[in-house]
Design a protein around this motif. Structure first.
Motif, mmCIF file in Angstrom:
data_model
loop_
_atom_site.group_PDB
_atom_site.id
_atom_site.type_symbol
_atom_site.label_atom_id
_atom_site.label_comp_id
_atom_site.label_asym_id
_atom_site.label_seq_id
_atom_site.Cartn_x
_atom_site.Cartn_y
_atom_site.Cartn_z
ATOM 1 N N ARG A 60 1.076 -1.253 0.096
ATOM 2 C CA ARG A 60 -0.136 0.180 -0.039
ATOM 3 C C ARG A 60 0.850 1.261 -0.291
ATOM 4 O O ARG A 60 1.884 0.995 0.371
ATOM 5 N N GLU A 61 0.123 2.763 -1.098
ATOM 6 C CA GLU A 61 1.223 3.890 -0.565
ATOM 7 C C GLU A 61 0.961 4.565 0.699
ATOM 8 O O GLU A 61 -0.031 4.388 1.486
ATOM 9 N N LEU A 62 2.062 4.706 1.285
ATOM 10 C CA LEU A 62 1.742 5.294 2.137
ATOM 11 C C LEU A 62 2.052 6.800 2.226
ATOM 12 O O LEU A 62 2.660 7.372 1.479
ATOM 13 N N PRO A 63 1.309 8.262 3.166
ATOM 14 C CA PRO A 63 1.500 8.993 3.321
ATOM 15 C C PRO A 63 2.493 9.916 3.386
ATOM 16 O O PRO A 63 2.283 9.733 4.550
ATOM 17 N N VAL A 64 3.556 10.386 2.965
ATOM 18 C CA VAL A 64 4.520 11.120 3.577
ATOM 19 C C VAL A 64 4.696 12.235 3.482
ATOM 20 O O VAL A 64 5.274 12.679 2.154
ATOM 21 N N GLU A 65 4.664 13.115 4.340
ATOM 22 C CA GLU A 65 4.632 14.362 4.261
ATOM 23 C C GLU A 65 5.822 14.969 4.319
ATOM 24 O O GLU A 65 6.259 16.133 3.943
ATOM 25 N N TYR A 70 9.652 10.637 9.148
ATOM 26 C CA TYR A 70 8.931 8.818 8.697
ATOM 27 C C TYR A 70 9.502 7.736 9.119
ATOM 28 O O TYR A 70 11.033 8.407 9.448
ATOM 29 N N LYS A 71 8.820 6.930 9.637
ATOM 30 C CA LYS A 71 9.933 5.717 10.656
ATOM 31 C C LYS A 71 9.792 4.535 9.268
ATOM 32 O O LYS A 71 8.175 3.821 9.578
ATOM 33 N N PRO A 72 11.283 4.089 9.031
ATOM 34 C CA PRO A 72 10.551 2.592 7.664
ATOM 35 C C PRO A 72 10.679 1.981 8.852
ATOM 36 O O PRO A 72 10.682 1.450 9.691
ATOM 37 N N LEU A 73 10.146 1.106 8.509
ATOM 38 C CA LEU A 73 9.528 -0.412 9.001
ATOM 39 C C LEU A 73 10.379 -1.451 7.939
ATOM 40 O O LEU A 73 10.172 -1.633 6.511
ATOM 41 N N VAL A 123 7.523 7.808 -3.654
ATOM 42 C CA VAL A 123 6.681 7.292 -2.733
ATOM 43 C C VAL A 123 6.545 6.167 -2.148
ATOM 44 O O VAL A 123 7.681 5.213 -2.661
ATOM 45 N N PHE A 124 6.578 5.973 -1.264
ATOM 46 C CA PHE A 124 7.055 4.761 0.014
ATOM 47 C C PHE A 124 5.463 3.468 0.056
ATOM 48 O O PHE A 124 4.560 4.498 -0.623
ATOM 49 N N TYR A 125 6.089 2.503 -0.003
ATOM 50 C CA TYR A 125 5.148 1.376 -0.194
ATOM 51 C C TYR A 125 5.552 0.848 1.007
ATOM 52 O O TYR A 125 6.690 0.434 1.351
#
Length: 127
Positions: A60-65, A70-73, A123-125
């Protein structure tokens, strides 16, 4: 659709990473996704075009402003568009729980000075 095993994905990325960029980020991320049970059938090439395939695979696309907050997993993927004067294919990398890895272990998700300075769209997913 089988889910991607994020542990296998991260391990494959880490164990197959080069010391420096080989300019084959999309190939290495594709191979890691496939090794982790992902179906990449039908995807054609360039890093910048991976968003649709990731969504089809269940990401899923992550809304990162603010990327600084942002803390990646483990298993997160970033797709970065090209910038003027840079690689026209863009860039793709995934987070292994500790580092961003494409075809090499990166300093951050940007992968290089050009991306860091120009900050093209990304875009982050998340799986």
């Amino acid at each position: 659709m089988a889910a991607v095993d994020v542990n296998k994905f991260a391990t494959h990325l880490r164990t197959h990473a080069f010391r420096h960029s080989g300019r084959i980020c999309a190939k290495k991320v594709r191979e890691a996704l496939e090794a982790a049970g992902g179906d990449t059938t039908g995807h054609l090439g360039d890093a910048k075009t991976w968003g649709t395939t990731l969504l089809r695979m269940g990401f899923r696309e992550l809304p990162v402003e603010d990327p600084d907050r942002y803390k990646p997993l483990k298993g997160d993927v970033v797709v970065i568009q090209p910038y003027e004067g840079g690689n026209p294919s863009g860039h793709i990398a995934a987070f292994d729980g500790k580092n961003w890895i494409s075809d090499f272990i990166q300093r951050d998700f940007w992968s290089g000075e050009g991306y860091r300075k120009k900050k093209p769209p990304y875009v982050f997913y998340r799986p």
